[in-house]
Design a protein around this motif. Structure first.
Motif, mmCIF file in Angstrom:
data_model
loop_
_atom_site.group_PDB
_atom_site.id
_atom_site.type_symbol
_atom_site.label_atom_id
_atom_site.label_comp_id
_atom_site.label_asym_id
_atom_site.label_seq_id
_atom_site.Cartn_x
_atom_site.Cartn_y
_atom_site.Cartn_z
ATOM 1 N N LEU A 12 0.829 -1.206 0.000
ATOM 2 C CA LEU A 12 0.000 0.000 0.000
ATOM 3 C C LEU A 12 0.861 1.253 0.000
ATOM 4 N N ALA A 13 2.087 1.092 0.467
ATOM 5 C CA ALA A 13 2.974 2.253 0.497
ATOM 6 C C ALA A 13 3.280 2.737 -0.909
ATOM 7 N N GLU A 14 3.184 1.835 -1.863
ATOM 8 C CA GLU A 14 3.442 2.214 -3.256
ATOM 9 C C GLU A 14 2.265 2.955 -3.857
ATOM 10 N N GLY A 15 1.224 3.063 -3.087
ATOM 11 C CA GLY A 15 0.045 3.760 -3.575
ATOM 12 C C GLY A 15 -1.219 3.002 -3.221
ATOM 13 N N GLU A 16 -2.344 3.654 -3.317
ATOM 14 C CA GLU A 16 -3.618 3.024 -2.991
ATOM 15 C C GLU A 16 -3.854 1.826 -3.894
ATOM 16 N N ALA A 17 -4.658 0.898 -3.416
ATOM 17 C CA ALA A 17 -4.926 -0.306 -4.192
ATOM 18 C C ALA A 17 -6.251 -0.908 -3.756
ATOM 19 N N THR A 18 -6.868 -1.602 -4.696
ATOM 20 C CA THR A 18 -8.108 -2.287 -4.357
ATOM 21 C C THR A 18 -7.775 -3.566 -3.609
ATOM 22 N N VAL A 19 -8.757 -4.104 -2.944
ATOM 23 C CA VAL A 19 -8.553 -5.342 -2.211
ATOM 24 C C VAL A 19 -8.070 -6.436 -3.155
ATOM 25 N N GLY A 20 -8.661 -6.475 -4.314
ATOM 26 C CA GLY A 20 -8.290 -7.495 -5.289
ATOM 27 C C GLY A 20 -6.825 -7.416 -5.665
ATOM 28 N N ARG A 21 -6.374 -6.215 -5.992
ATOM 29 C CA ARG A 21 -4.974 -6.063 -6.374
ATOM 30 C C ARG A 21 -4.058 -6.344 -5.192
ATOM 31 N N LEU A 22 -4.524 -6.036 -4.007
ATOM 32 C CA LEU A 22 -3.719 -6.310 -2.820
ATOM 33 C C LEU A 22 -3.552 -7.804 -2.614
ATOM 34 N N ALA A 23 -4.589 -8.543 -2.949
ATOM 35 C CA ALA A 23 -4.571 -9.979 -2.690
ATOM 36 C C ALA A 23 -3.664 -10.731 -3.654
ATOM 37 N N GLU A 24 -3.547 -10.221 -4.873
ATOM 38 C CA GLU A 24 -2.797 -10.911 -5.927
ATOM 39 C C GLU A 24 -1.471 -11.524 -5.482
ATOM 40 N N PRO A 25 -0.549 -10.716 -4.972
ATOM 41 C CA PRO A 25 0.800 -11.242 -4.723
ATOM 42 C C PRO A 25 0.847 -12.289 -3.622
ATOM 43 N N PHE A 26 -0.214 -12.429 -2.860
ATOM 44 C CA PHE A 26 -0.165 -13.368 -1.746
ATOM 45 C C PHE A 26 -0.776 -14.695 -2.149
ATOM 46 N N PHE A 63 -8.519 -14.847 -1.190
ATOM 47 C CA PHE A 63 -9.034 -13.500 -1.253
ATOM 48 C C PHE A 63 -9.653 -13.102 0.084
ATOM 49 N N ALA A 64 -10.484 -13.979 0.603
ATOM 50 C CA ALA A 64 -11.183 -13.680 1.852
ATOM 51 C C ALA A 64 -10.192 -13.444 2.994
ATOM 52 N N ALA A 65 -9.122 -14.223 2.978
ATOM 53 C CA ALA A 65 -8.121 -14.068 4.041
ATOM 54 C C ALA A 65 -7.532 -12.665 4.004
ATOM 55 N N VAL A 66 -7.198 -12.202 2.796
ATOM 56 C CA VAL A 66 -6.650 -10.854 2.664
ATOM 57 C C VAL A 66 -7.676 -9.832 3.126
ATOM 58 N N SER A 67 -8.910 -10.049 2.744
ATOM 59 C CA SER A 67 -9.968 -9.144 3.176
ATOM 60 C C SER A 67 -9.997 -9.047 4.697
ATOM 61 N N LYS A 68 -9.855 -10.185 5.336
ATOM 62 C CA LYS A 68 -9.833 -10.192 6.806
ATOM 63 C C LYS A 68 -8.640 -9.409 7.338
ATOM 64 N N HIS A 69 -7.479 -9.664 6.740
ATOM 65 C CA HIS A 69 -6.276 -8.954 7.175
ATOM 66 C C HIS A 69 -6.482 -7.447 7.072
ATOM 67 N N ILE A 70 -7.069 -7.042 5.969
ATOM 68 C CA ILE A 70 -7.315 -5.614 5.797
ATOM 69 C C ILE A 70 -8.272 -5.123 6.875
ATOM 70 N N GLY A 71 -9.216 -5.984 7.228
ATOM 71 C CA GLY A 71 -10.116 -5.633 8.323
ATOM 72 C C GLY A 71 -9.350 -5.344 9.603
ATOM 73 N N VAL A 72 -8.374 -6.199 9.889
ATOM 74 C CA VAL A 72 -7.554 -5.996 11.094
ATOM 75 C C VAL A 72 -6.807 -4.669 11.010
ATOM 76 N N LEU A 73 -6.209 -4.430 9.852
ATOM 77 C CA LEU A 73 -5.472 -3.176 9.664
ATOM 78 C C LEU A 73 -6.406 -1.974 9.795
ATOM 79 N N GLU A 74 -7.602 -2.153 9.279
ATOM 80 C CA GLU A 74 -8.568 -1.062 9.329
ATOM 81 C C GLU A 74 -8.972 -0.776 10.770
ATOM 82 N N ARG A 75 -9.245 -1.839 11.512
ATOM 83 C CA ARG A 75 -9.654 -1.663 12.905
ATOM 84 C C ARG A 75 -8.540 -1.005 13.724
ATOM 85 N N ALA A 76 -7.302 -1.254 13.314
ATOM 86 C CA ALA A 76 -6.168 -0.633 14.006
ATOM 87 C C ALA A 76 -5.974 0.805 13.535
#
Lengths: 113, 113
Positions: free
Chosen positions: A25-39, A43-56
């Motif tokens: 994300l430091a390289e710029g904003e990204a959609t959840v989908g694009r964020l999930a790609e490299p991992f 998809f759902a797991a990444v969504s959850k991770h983002i949830g954690v980051l969001e809550r923090a």
DNA sequence: GCTATATTTAACCATATGGTTGAACATAGT
DNA sequence: ACTATGTTCAACCATATGGTTAAATATAGC
């Protein structure tokens, strides 16, 4: 401005996948989908991770059409950095002071008094 | 010295009891017993917490007779601080740069392009 | 050696976490 | 309206976490 709990921030940072997401994300904003790609996780797991980051408070998700765009919120880090900086400095000073008092060059293991 | 994994350090710092233990240790070395006193949790629980801190490299336990003396190891924090500092700065610069590029004063929510 | 003290280990419990898959929802595009 | 796409939600699973109590270990002191 919100006080992001140290608990949540540190917790969020403790996972390598989440730190990688932040890196990306430091390289710029990204959609959840694009964020999930490299991992290799789902998809759902990444969504959850983002949830954690969001809550923090570390990232924000904004709906843009059917996509969700994630952005970074550096402000959420300041509390954590402040905590670490303070303690790092405080401790180091303390230990230096002790060493000075004792006139100690390290290497007297097992001092029993 | 040893590379203390960010995972473990951040994880260790994410618990309030453990941060409190570190606070207490900042006032000087202490035995496990004395560390456990101010907390309402069991002795064994504190011992476990110290184990987590130890595995993260944040504290060291030294046997002194039948007691274990705990001390702080500020060096273990530097990796974590560096990570945070770097990203905090990097992100902030990035976002500033973007804002400058767009000439954007915040508040155009839901921009669909 | 026996006993008390300091700490860890073991066994256990409830809940949280990170992961999965598949269904549900919302919007884009035809 | 239908379909495809992007994302979340729900249900579930395995493991980790933080907590407990009780037993085990080690040392101090008599």
């Amino acid at each position: 401005m919100v006080e992001h709990s140290l608990d949540h921030v540190f917790r969020a940072l403790s996972d390598p996948t989440r730190r990688a997401i932040l890196d990306r994300l430091a390289e710029g904003e990204a959609t959840v989908g694009r964020l999930a790609e490299p991992f290799h996780v789902s998809f759902a797991a990444v969504s959850k991770h983002i949830g954690v980051l969001e809550r923090a408070g570390l990232v924000t998700r904004e709906a843009r059409g059917r996509e969700r765009v994630c952005r970074i919120n550096p402000a959420a880090l300041t509390g954590a950095r402040a905590w670490i900086e303070f303690h790092e400095r405080f401790w180091t000073n303390r230990l230096d002071a002790l060493d000075a008092l004792v006139g100690k060059t390290p290497g007297e293991p097992g001092r029993t008094r």
